[in-house]
Design a protein around this motif. Structure first.
Motif, PDB file in Angstrom:
ATOM      1  N   LEU A 109      20.693  25.875  48.323  1.00 21.75           N
ATOM      2  CA  LEU A 109      20.016  24.712  49.006  1.00 21.75           C
ATOM      3  C   LEU A 109      21.071  24.396  49.422  1.00 21.75           C
ATOM      4  O   LEU A 109      22.161  23.431  48.846  1.00 21.75           O
ATOM      5  CB  LEU A 109      19.177  23.851  48.517  1.00 21.75           C
ATOM      6  N   PHE A 125      17.615  27.131  51.606  1.00 22.68           N
ATOM      7  CA  PHE A 125      17.318  25.811  51.709  1.00 22.68           C
ATOM      8  C   PHE A 125      16.097  26.427  52.889  1.00 22.68           C
ATOM      9  O   PHE A 125      14.852  25.714  52.721  1.00 22.68           O
ATOM     10  CB  PHE A 125      18.271  25.088  52.744  1.00 22.68           C
ATOM     11  N   SER A 129      11.864  25.483  52.403  1.00 19.86           N
ATOM     12  CA  SER A 129      11.612  23.892  52.941  1.00 19.86           C
ATOM     13  C   SER A 129      10.062  25.054  53.296  1.00 19.86           C
ATOM     14  O   SER A 129       9.826  25.195  54.444  1.00 19.86           O
ATOM     15  CB  SER A 129      12.190  24.533  54.368  1.00 19.86           C
ATOM     16  N   GLN A 134      11.026  19.308  56.837  1.00 12.36           N
ATOM     17  CA  GLN A 134      11.914  19.206  55.743  1.00 12.36           C
ATOM     18  C   GLN A 134      12.969  19.873  56.053  1.00 12.36           C
ATOM     19  O   GLN A 134      14.157  19.112  56.410  1.00 12.36           O
ATOM     20  CB  GLN A 134      11.142  19.772  54.178  1.00 12.36           C
ATOM     21  N   THR A 135      12.949  20.772  57.043  1.00 11.62           N
ATOM     22  CA  THR A 135      14.251  21.403  57.792  1.00 11.62           C
ATOM     23  C   THR A 135      14.134  20.007  59.010  1.00 11.62           C
ATOM     24  O   THR A 135      15.497  20.001  58.803  1.00 11.62           O
ATOM     25  CB  THR A 135      13.510  22.309  58.521  1.00 11.62           C
ATOM     26  N   VAL A 138      16.563  17.541  57.292  1.00 11.72           N
ATOM     27  CA  VAL A 138      18.092  17.847  57.059  1.00 11.72           C
ATOM     28  C   VAL A 138      19.212  17.962  58.118  1.00 11.72           C
ATOM     29  O   VAL A 138      20.114  17.556  57.849  1.00 11.72           O
ATOM     30  CB  VAL A 138      18.535  18.976  56.446  1.00 11.72           C
ATOM     31  N   ASP A 231      11.435  14.031  51.586  1.00 10.67           N
ATOM     32  CA  ASP A 231      10.911  15.214  49.916  1.00 10.67           C
ATOM     33  C   ASP A 231      11.988  16.388  49.904  1.00 10.67           C
ATOM     34  O   ASP A 231      12.582  16.069  48.866  1.00 10.67           O
ATOM     35  CB  ASP A 231      10.043  16.164  51.292  1.00 10.67           C
ATOM     36  N   PHE A 232      12.981  16.625  50.519  1.00 12.76           N
ATOM     37  CA  PHE A 232      14.073  17.351  50.795  1.00 12.76           C
ATOM     38  C   PHE A 232      15.411  16.755  49.288  1.00 12.76           C
ATOM     39  O   PHE A 232      15.689  17.095  48.391  1.00 12.76           O
ATOM     40  CB  PHE A 232      15.171  17.770  51.412  1.00 12.76           C
ATOM     41  N   ILE A 235      13.739  16.109  45.919  1.00 13.39           N
ATOM     42  CA  ILE A 235      13.833  17.653  45.134  1.00 13.39           C
ATOM     43  C   ILE A 235      15.114  17.799  44.592  1.00 13.39           C
ATOM     44  O   ILE A 235      15.318  17.851  43.577  1.00 13.39           O
ATOM     45  CB  ILE A 235      14.043  18.649  45.750  1.00 13.39           C
ATOM     46  N   TYR A 250      24.419  21.468  48.124  1.00 10.71           N
ATOM     47  CA  TYR A 250      24.350  20.120  48.933  1.00 10.71           C
ATOM     48  C   TYR A 250      24.342  19.025  48.340  1.00 10.71           C
ATOM     49  O   TYR A 250      25.042  18.261  48.746  1.00 10.71           O
ATOM     50  CB  TYR A 250      22.634  19.563  49.184  1.00 10.71           C
TER      51      TYR A 250
END
Length: 495
Positions: A109, A125, A129, A134-135, A138, A231-232, A235, A250
């Motif tokens: 990720l 990543f 997602s 989510q994508t 980021v 959400d990301f 994680i 990340y």
């Protein structure tokens, strides 16, 4: 050794021009061992290489390759990312055409930006997602770094700290595209280079908080909630207990704090767009991206875990068709893909994939109408035009050579430094007996790959074969001067 399916080729509009501008201005930002001037020249040479749709090669599943940094290209996936990113770039006051977006084949990720308006997204990543939000979240955060110029603030530190290994890593990424050989980039090992790259790309907590705030603003400005970014981060928060070597990059390059999580929780709670349903077509596009990445980059076991065999959804069948193709079961792959085409006859990417399946199984004549259909549906896509031209060249008759040159002219109008297009142009002109244009195309091809001596030699040859004063002769004259100067400087460095 078969070339990686269309996933490594893709539409070039996000990544064609900015790097060439950097190369021409001779920007260098690494230095140790070698002098800063020499290091800058090395960086410039690599950046001058054509950042366009080039064919990378592989010999098996990506997981079996030596771990390194390897770029991939795919028209459909890049189009999806462009749809996500363009409104965010505009909200940030950035020109979408000035931002280069790269996809790195890596299961971790990660996403990061570097100087020159370059954003890198790891395929791990993208596959992790589960929703577009989510994508998008980021990308919004990384856009905040770009807009604030956080990478610029570290330039002096970078130049004085001696990150030779990090330079090698980023240079290898670009060299992989430029040479058309994924093994060039994959030869970059992890270890110490990973540590240097981590240090190079890390941001301060203050910068991270500023990027979070910017992301929230951009998302609100585009009628979207920051819940995907939250959400990301959750994680990543679960990984904080892991040792550094086991954490996704990340987390190691973007410090995560409880304050940042709290800020995003408040932003999500106050956003009027939180909980809004995701349109079905947007979710399908996202799942198609994940399916395509999985089909080409993951093992069959992993693919069928993500998209079970009894899953009859369109993205699942897409992944299944690609997996069958990758395993060599062409008939099964075509049956599944033909079912998708029957449902979506005007989907250019299904026709593109069918053409690729046939082309890679030496059924060139059958591949032609598939690429023609894909181009008919997306006539301004440089990658589709390039692949159509490739098929036309491989068919090897006068009529298709001339048609290929027309398509290659269109490709080069979008991407004047596309080395693959120049190589195919040289072949087509050569088969048609156009010796002057063959030499000029070879000069352009070598220039795009920074092969200065060959570029200079072919340009000089073209000058003797083309009519003086014509546009081709003038271009050959310019190339002879510029490439000749670079070749002489190269010889001086070798002494």
């Amino acid at each position: 050794m078969r070339h990686a399916p269309q996933i490594v080729q893709g539409s070039a509009s996000p990544v064609a021009s900015a790097a060439v501008d950097i190369a021409r201005s001779r920007v260098g930002w690494f230095g140790t061992g070698l002098t800063a001037r020499v290091m800058a020249r090395v960086m410039a040479r690599v950046m001058a290489l054509s950042l366009v749709a080039m064919v990378l090669f592989w010999s098996g599943p990506l997981a079996a390759q030596q771990r390194g940094l390897q770029l991939i290209r795919d028209a459909e996936i890049e189009n999806t990312i462009r749809i996500y990113a363009t409104p965010l770039f505009q909200a940030a006051g950035l020109s979408p055409g000035a931002i280069d977006v790269y996809l790195i084949a890596d299961d971790s990720l990660n996403a990061f930006v570097t100087q020159g308006g370059r954003m890198f997204l790891h395929t791990g990543f993208l596959m992790a997602s589960e929703t577009p939000l989510q994508t998008i979240g980021v990308i919004a955060h990384e856009t905040g770094h770009l807009a604030a110029g956080h990478y610029i603030g570290r330039r002096d530190e970078i130049e004085s700290a001696g990150f030779t290994a990090a330079a090698s890593s980023l240079l290898a990424i670009l060299a992989g595209i430029a040479t058309g050989d994924g093994r060039v980039a994959a030869a970059v090992s992890s270890g110490g280079q990973d540590i240097a790259l981590r240090n190079l790309l890390s941001f301060t907590r203050g910068q991270e908080q500023a990027a979070d705030q910017a992301a929230v603003d951009y998302l609100r400005g585009t009628n979207q909630s920051p819940e995907g970014l939250l959400d990301f981060f959750r994680i990543l928060q679960n990984q904080e207990v892991l040792l550094s070597a086991q954490q996704d990059p990340y987390l190691r390059t973007h410090p995560l704090t409880a304050d940042r999580i709290t800020f995003l929780e408040q932003a999500v709670a106050s956003s009027p767009y939180t909980g809004a349903p995701i349109p079905a077509d947007v979710m399908e596009r996202h799942q198609r991206m994940r399916a395509k990445l999985a089909g080409f980059l993951r093992t069959p076991r992993e693919v069928y875990h993500l998209f079970p065999r009894d899953d009859d959804s369109l993205p699942a069948r897409y992944a299944h068709a690609i997996t069958s193709f990758k395993q060599g079961f062409l008939d099964d792959a075509l049956v599944t893909l033909d079912g998708l085409i029957a449902e979506r006859p005007d989907d250019p990417y299904f026709h593109e994939l069918r053409g690729q399946m046939l082309l890679e199984n030496q059924r060139v004549a059958e591949a032609l109408p598939e690429y023609e259909k894909a181009v008919e549906l997306r006539p301004r896509d440089p990658q589709l035009l390039l692949r159509l031209a490739q098929v036309q060249v491989e068919l090897g008759v006068e009529e298709t050579f001339r048609a290929a040159l027309e398509n290659l002219t269109s490709v080069l109008a979008f991407e004047p430094n596309n080395a693959t297009a120049w190589r195919l142009s040289a072949i087509a002109h050569g088969r048609l007996g156009n010796q002057g244009m063959t030499a000029l195309s070879l000069a352009e091809y070598n220039y795009a790959r920074s092969n200065w001596r060959d570029a200079s030699g072919q340009a000089e040859k073209a000058k003797t074969l083309l009519e003086e004063g014509t546009s081709g002769w003038l271009r050959a004259s310019d190339l002879a001067v510029v490439a000749g100067r670079e070749a002489e400087q190269e010889r001086e460095r070798e002494r």
